[in-house]
Design a protein around this motif. Structure first.
Motif, mmCIF file in Angstrom:
data_model
loop_
_atom_site.group_PDB
_atom_site.id
_atom_site.type_symbol
_atom_site.label_atom_id
_atom_site.label_comp_id
_atom_site.label_asym_id
_atom_site.label_seq_id
_atom_site.Cartn_x
_atom_site.Cartn_y
_atom_site.Cartn_z
ATOM 1 N N ILE A 62 -9.063 -4.177 -10.884
ATOM 2 C CA ILE A 62 -8.187 -5.349 -10.784
ATOM 3 C C ILE A 62 -6.799 -4.949 -10.302
ATOM 4 O O ILE A 62 -6.216 -5.593 -9.435
ATOM 5 N N SER A 63 -6.265 -3.864 -10.833
ATOM 6 C CA SER A 63 -4.903 -3.434 -10.506
ATOM 7 C C SER A 63 -4.735 -2.972 -9.065
ATOM 8 O O SER A 63 -3.617 -2.868 -8.574
ATOM 9 N N ALA A 64 -5.839 -2.704 -8.367
ATOM 10 C CA ALA A 64 -5.762 -2.182 -7.001
ATOM 11 C C ALA A 64 -6.252 -3.175 -5.946
ATOM 12 O O ALA A 64 -6.270 -2.857 -4.757
ATOM 13 N N ARG A 65 -6.651 -4.349 -6.353
ATOM 14 C CA ARG A 65 -7.189 -5.328 -5.395
ATOM 15 C C ARG A 65 -6.114 -5.825 -4.439
ATOM 16 O O ARG A 65 -4.944 -5.930 -4.795
ATOM 17 N N GLY A 66 -6.556 -6.107 -3.218
ATOM 18 C CA GLY A 66 -5.637 -6.610 -2.197
ATOM 19 C C GLY A 66 -4.790 -5.531 -1.561
ATOM 20 O O GLY A 66 -3.837 -5.825 -0.845
ATOM 21 N N ARG A 67 -5.137 -4.270 -1.780
ATOM 22 C CA ARG A 67 -4.341 -3.152 -1.264
ATOM 23 C C ARG A 67 -5.104 -2.298 -0.254
ATOM 24 O O ARG A 67 -4.694 -1.180 0.045
ATOM 25 N N GLY A 68 -6.249 -2.781 0.208
ATOM 26 C CA GLY A 68 -6.988 -2.049 1.231
ATOM 27 C C GLY A 68 -7.933 -0.987 0.702
ATOM 28 O O GLY A 68 -8.473 -0.195 1.484
#
Length: 143
Positions: free
Chosen positions: A81-87
């Motif tokens: 969850i903490s790394a989503r949307g970051r490629g």
């Protein structure tokens, strides 16, 4: 997430890093998305190539690669969850595809809200939408 902050690599099954990847799969698929545990982990995990993404010393993504006679299947793509949307997913998919011989055919089943991600890598949806783990999925492949 700056690209330099993300490391993507293959890890042996049941290594410390692979076990952390399995823990992430459990957290996202079984706990967050409510996929039945008996559907999440299977015998393919024993022979698959496991890919992990690491940022700030932590596993933040994983996927597995299964080779068969017809195609190379990419599956169990998951990002914390903490790394989503970051490629992270894109970096792992690019890495996984680059590991394979040029001209390889790839196959996967995608949650229907994730198809745009795979289309960026040349995947094309085919067939009907079906339920997998309680969520709508569609088959996709490269030609």
């Amino acid at each position: 997430m700056p690209e330099s902050a993300l490391t993507v690599l293959t890890v042996p099954v049941f290594s410390t890093l692979c076990n952390e990847a399995f823990r992430l799969r459990r957290a996202v698929f079984i706990v967050e998305q409510r996929v039945p545990e008996e559907e999440e982990f299977d015998a393919d995990d024993l022979t698959a190539i496991h890919v992990v993404a690491i940022a700030d010393g932590e596993i933040c993504g994983t996927l597995r690669i299964i080779r068969d006679e017809e195609h190379i299947k990419i599956g169990r793509v998951v990002v914390a969850i903490s790394a989503r949307g970051r490629g992270v997913a894109s970096a792992m998919i690019a890495y996984a595809m680059a590991l394979q011989p040029q001209g390889s055919n790839f196959y996967l089943t995608a949650q229907t809200d994730k198809t745009a991600l795979y289309e960026k890598f040349g995947f094309i949806a085919f067939g009907d939408v079906f339920d997998d783990g309680g969520m709508p999925h569609i088959a996709m492949k490269t030609y």
